[in-house]
Design a protein around this motif. Structure first.
Motif, PDB file in Angstrom:
ATOM      1  N   PHE A   1      19.595  19.398  10.036  1.00 34.83           N
ATOM      2  CA  PHE A   1      18.239  19.669  10.505  1.00 34.83           C
ATOM      3  C   PHE A   1      17.396  20.415   9.461  1.00 34.83           C
ATOM      4  O   PHE A   1      16.234  20.060   9.243  1.00 34.83           O
ATOM      5  CB  PHE A   1      18.266  20.433  11.831  1.00 34.83           C
ATOM      6  CG  PHE A   1      18.850  19.655  12.982  1.00 34.83           C
ATOM      7  CD1 PHE A   1      19.080  18.289  12.881  1.00 34.83           C
ATOM      8  CD2 PHE A   1      19.179  20.279  14.175  1.00 34.83           C
ATOM      9  CE1 PHE A   1      19.625  17.557  13.934  1.00 34.83           C
ATOM     10  CE2 PHE A   1      19.718  19.568  15.240  1.00 34.83           C
ATOM     11  CZ  PHE A   1      19.947  18.209  15.118  1.00 34.83           C
ATOM     12  N   PRO A   2      17.952  21.451   8.794  1.00 32.44           N
ATOM     13  CA  PRO A   2      17.155  22.092   7.738  1.00 32.44           C
ATOM     14  C   PRO A   2      16.796  21.145   6.595  1.00 32.44           C
ATOM     15  O   PRO A   2      15.701  21.223   6.042  1.00 32.44           O
ATOM     16  CB  PRO A   2      18.067  23.227   7.250  1.00 32.44           C
ATOM     17  CG  PRO A   2      18.931  23.536   8.419  1.00 32.44           C
ATOM     18  CD  PRO A   2      19.189  22.212   9.072  1.00 32.44           C
ATOM     19  N   ILE A   3      17.722  20.241   6.244  1.00 35.95           N
ATOM     20  CA  ILE A   3      17.417  19.277   5.180  1.00 35.95           C
ATOM     21  C   ILE A   3      16.289  18.350   5.624  1.00 35.95           C
ATOM     22  O   ILE A   3      15.375  18.038   4.855  1.00 35.95           O
ATOM     23  CB  ILE A   3      18.677  18.469   4.807  1.00 35.95           C
ATOM     24  CG1 ILE A   3      19.693  19.372   4.100  1.00 35.95           C
ATOM     25  CG2 ILE A   3      18.322  17.287   3.906  1.00 35.95           C
ATOM     26  CD1 ILE A   3      21.045  18.730   3.905  1.00 35.95           C
ATOM     27  N   CYS A   4      16.342  17.915   6.881  1.00 32.70           N
ATOM     28  CA  CYS A   4      15.267  17.059   7.402  1.00 32.70           C
ATOM     29  C   CYS A   4      13.942  17.818   7.424  1.00 32.70           C
ATOM     30  O   CYS A   4      12.900  17.287   7.030  1.00 32.70           O
ATOM     31  CB  CYS A   4      15.611  16.571   8.808  1.00 32.70           C
ATOM     32  SG  CYS A   4      16.969  15.384   8.880  1.00 32.70           S
ATOM     33  N   ALA A   5      13.987  19.066   7.887  1.00 35.49           N
ATOM     34  CA  ALA A   5      12.763  19.864   7.950  1.00 35.49           C
ATOM     35  C   ALA A   5      12.169  20.078   6.570  1.00 35.49           C
ATOM     36  O   ALA A   5      10.951  20.131   6.400  1.00 35.49           O
ATOM     37  CB  ALA A   5      13.050  21.213   8.613  1.00 35.49           C
ATOM     38  N   ALA A   6      13.034  20.188   5.573  1.00 37.35           N
ATOM     39  CA  ALA A   6      12.571  20.437   4.211  1.00 37.35           C
ATOM     40  C   ALA A   6      12.003  19.194   3.549  1.00 37.35           C
ATOM     41  O   ALA A   6      11.275  19.290   2.566  1.00 37.35           O
ATOM     42  CB  ALA A   6      13.720  20.986   3.364  1.00 37.35           C
ATOM     43  N   ASN A   7      12.317  18.024   4.086  1.00 35.54           N
ATOM     44  CA  ASN A   7      11.882  16.781   3.457  1.00 35.54           C
ATOM     45  C   ASN A   7      10.832  16.018   4.247  1.00 35.54           C
ATOM     46  O   ASN A   7       9.878  15.498   3.675  1.00 35.54           O
ATOM     47  CB  ASN A   7      13.089  15.859   3.230  1.00 35.54           C
ATOM     48  CG  ASN A   7      13.922  16.268   2.037  1.00 35.54           C
ATOM     49  OD1 ASN A   7      13.648  15.877   0.911  1.00 35.54           O
ATOM     50  ND2 ASN A   7      14.935  17.084   2.280  1.00 35.54           N
ATOM     51  N   PHE A   8      11.003  15.925   5.557  1.00 34.14           N
ATOM     52  CA  PHE A   8      10.172  15.015   6.339  1.00 34.14           C
ATOM     53  C   PHE A   8       8.741  15.530   6.478  1.00 34.14           C
ATOM     54  O   PHE A   8       8.508  16.722   6.665  1.00 34.14           O
ATOM     55  CB  PHE A   8      10.759  14.802   7.732  1.00 34.14           C
ATOM     56  CG  PHE A   8      12.073  14.064   7.748  1.00 34.14           C
ATOM     57  CD1 PHE A   8      12.588  13.491   6.597  1.00 34.14           C
ATOM     58  CD2 PHE A   8      12.799  13.937   8.928  1.00 34.14           C
ATOM     59  CE1 PHE A   8      13.797  12.816   6.605  1.00 34.14           C
ATOM     60  CE2 PHE A   8      14.006  13.263   8.955  1.00 34.14           C
ATOM     61  CZ  PHE A   8      14.509  12.700   7.791  1.00 34.14           C
ATOM     62  N   THR A   9       7.813  14.594   6.425  1.00 35.88           N
ATOM     63  CA  THR A   9       6.405  14.917   6.623  1.00 35.88           C
ATOM     64  C   THR A   9       6.076  14.901   8.112  1.00 35.88           C
ATOM     65  O   THR A   9       6.867  14.433   8.942  1.00 35.88           O
ATOM     66  CB  THR A   9       5.509  13.884   5.922  1.00 35.88           C
ATOM     67  OG1 THR A   9       5.708  12.606   6.549  1.00 35.88           O
ATOM     68  CG2 THR A   9       5.837  13.782   4.443  1.00 35.88           C
TER      69      THR A   9
END
Length: 492
Positions: free
Chosen positions: A314-322
């Motif tokens: 989830f943190p990786i997604c939060a850091a990447n997704f617009t």
């Protein structure tokens, strides 16, 4: 002030530090560095050393060109570093105490586990060095191991052990992630803020995880008292829907748009194994000692996956997704059944938007995608049934043209004629009645079964309506169902 090309520094940091770095690096064959998305995502992971290895561009050439631009070269080659790490791992020893490269340290711990050293031994050394570890560092370490040649199956096999090693030590657990960068747009995106946003996909995923964890805890307590609650196990198996959403909506986006391949490659495979093992055990009626041992093991893996999602994925997604990515994920997630006792709430930001594709020259753009005219024709003609569309004024508008023999001939001369003129007098009243019921709203579909030339045929009439329910026409589908009859006769 002299310029220093640190071979072990992420290219993102070098680009921020030296204005001419991007142009020089791009001229050497790293054209992607000029793409802001790539710079802000993979640029934070890839060093000059790793870029040289991945692109197969000689490191000496890179050093030479940067030296010509007055850069001082600093750092060892990637090969020598990895050799040192492997040697240290095989010996079971740590890197020097003053080593500040936490990713290399993490890689060493993972390699020691890969070489068979006990979790307890490695975890002891890990805790002596780290009070906490960032989820992105774990992801980078696993990704670098795969890039250096370790098969993804090996990383996958150790995925749960890795999770156990870091359990209780990620920065998500010791403090909130502060200002996690949205790598695609450059704006701040706090994982906790997204999780707390009503209706946001991470809000729903987290609620599902919380319920799943409660289900597992309750099941395990009953199991300790020699009770197997099959209904509760059935609820736990709904994690397959949760995993399907990850597999369709999160992993591919990380992998294809942001080139973050670690979670997509490793965690996805573990999801499949957990789901399949639960299905296997659920199908077994005999709950013997081996069954209990296996169910405990797979439930432990499921709990570890909850941990990995919340502290790594989830943190990786939060850091990447617009923001646009999250809106699309939310809208697409509506196609999935609710699971784990969670009814997703409305994500207002997404509900107020209409999702449409931009016009593309030479293509037919629809809400669900876009085709060239040739692709659309070929797709319609590949469908294994005869299609007729009649508009709201009862005029024939379209017939598909597949190569299979037609049960009912449809001459192209009938296009733009009223549909009733195509039916014999004894059939016309039935056709009028069906279409009339569609127009009045009393029916939405009518199925007619018949045997024609020794074959079982299904003729299905369906009302075509817009999203507001307005009648727009009738679609007729004729399908040869003889294959289904034969199939079930063979099964009987």
């Amino acid at each position: 002030m002299s310029k220093i090309l640190d071979l072990d520094k992420p290219v993102y940091e070098l680009a921020k530090e030296y204005p001419d770095f991007i142009d020089i690096f791009a001229s050497l064959g790293f054209a992607d560095i000029k793409n802001p998305v790539m710079l802000n995502s993979m640029g934070r992971i890839i060093t000059v050393n790793k870029g040289s290895k991945m692109k197969k561009i000689p490191l000496e050439k890179i050093k030479e060109v940067f030296a010509e631009h007055d850069y001082e070269i600093k750092g060892d080659s990637e090969e020598s570093k990895e050799e040192d790490t492997l040697k240290a791992a095989k010996k079971g020893s740590d890197l020097p105490k003053d080593d500040t490269n936490s990713t290399e340290l993490i890689k060493q711990y993972l390699l020691r586990l890969s070489n068979g050293e006990s979790l307890e031994s490695v975890q002891k050394d890990f805790k002596e060095r780290f009070e906490s570890v960032d989820s992105s560092e774990i992801m980078k370490a696993e990704q670098e191991l795969m890039e250096s040649g370790m098969p993804y199956q090996e990383v996958q096999k150790l995925c749960d052990v890795h999770s156990a090693l870091f359990h209780g030590s990620t920065k998500n657990e010791t403090s909130e992630i502060e200002k996690t960068l949205d790598l695609a747009s450059g704006s701040g995106a706090d994982t906790k803020e997204l999780v707390d946003t009503v209706g946001h996909p991470l809000n729903t995923f987290t609620k599902e995880n919380k319920n799943l964890e409660n289900y597992i805890d309750e099941f395990e307590k009953k199991l300790d008292n020699n009770t197997v609650d099959r209904e509760l196990l059935k609820k736990i198996r709904e994690l397959s829907i949760h995993y399907a959403k990850k597999g369709d909506l999160l992993y591919p986006l990380l992998k294809t748009k942001y080139n973050v391949t670690g979670p997509a490659t490793v965690m996805w495979s573990v999801d499949d194994e957990i789901r399949d093992e639960l299905a296997r055990l659920f199908a077994i009626d005999k709950e013997d000692e081996k069954w209990v041992e296996d169910i405990k093991a797979v439930l432990t893996r499921a709990k570890e996956m909850i941990y990995k999602e919340e502290n790594i994925l989830f943190p990786i997604c939060a850091a990447n997704f617009t923001g646009e990515d999250w809106i699309n994920i939310y809208l697409d997630s509506k196609d999935y059944e609710n699971c784990l006792g969670v009814v997703p709430e409305s994500f207002e930001l997404a509900e107020n938007l209409n999702r449409e594709f931009d016009d593309i020259d030479g293509e037919i753009v629809l809400p669900g995608g876009h085709f060239t005219k040739e692709q659309l024709i070929a797709m319609l003609n590949t469908m294994p049934f005869e299609i007729t569309f009649v508009d709201e004024n009862d005029i024939n508008r379209f017939f598909n043209e597949n190569d299979a023999p037609k049960a009912f001939k449809r001459p192209l001369m009938a296009i733009d004629r009223d549909v009733y003129s195509c039916h014999p007098p004894k059939i016309e009243p039935m056709v009028r009645e069906i279409i009339g019921s569609f127009k009045s709203g009393t029916q939405d579909e009518v199925s007619v079964w018949l045997n024609k030339n020794g074959k079982d045929m299904l003729i299905k009439y369906m009302a075509v309506r817009d999203k507001n329910g307005k009648y727009m026409g009738t679609m007729e589908i004729v399908q040869d169902m003889d294959f289904a009859r034969k199939h079930f006769e063979e099964e009987a």
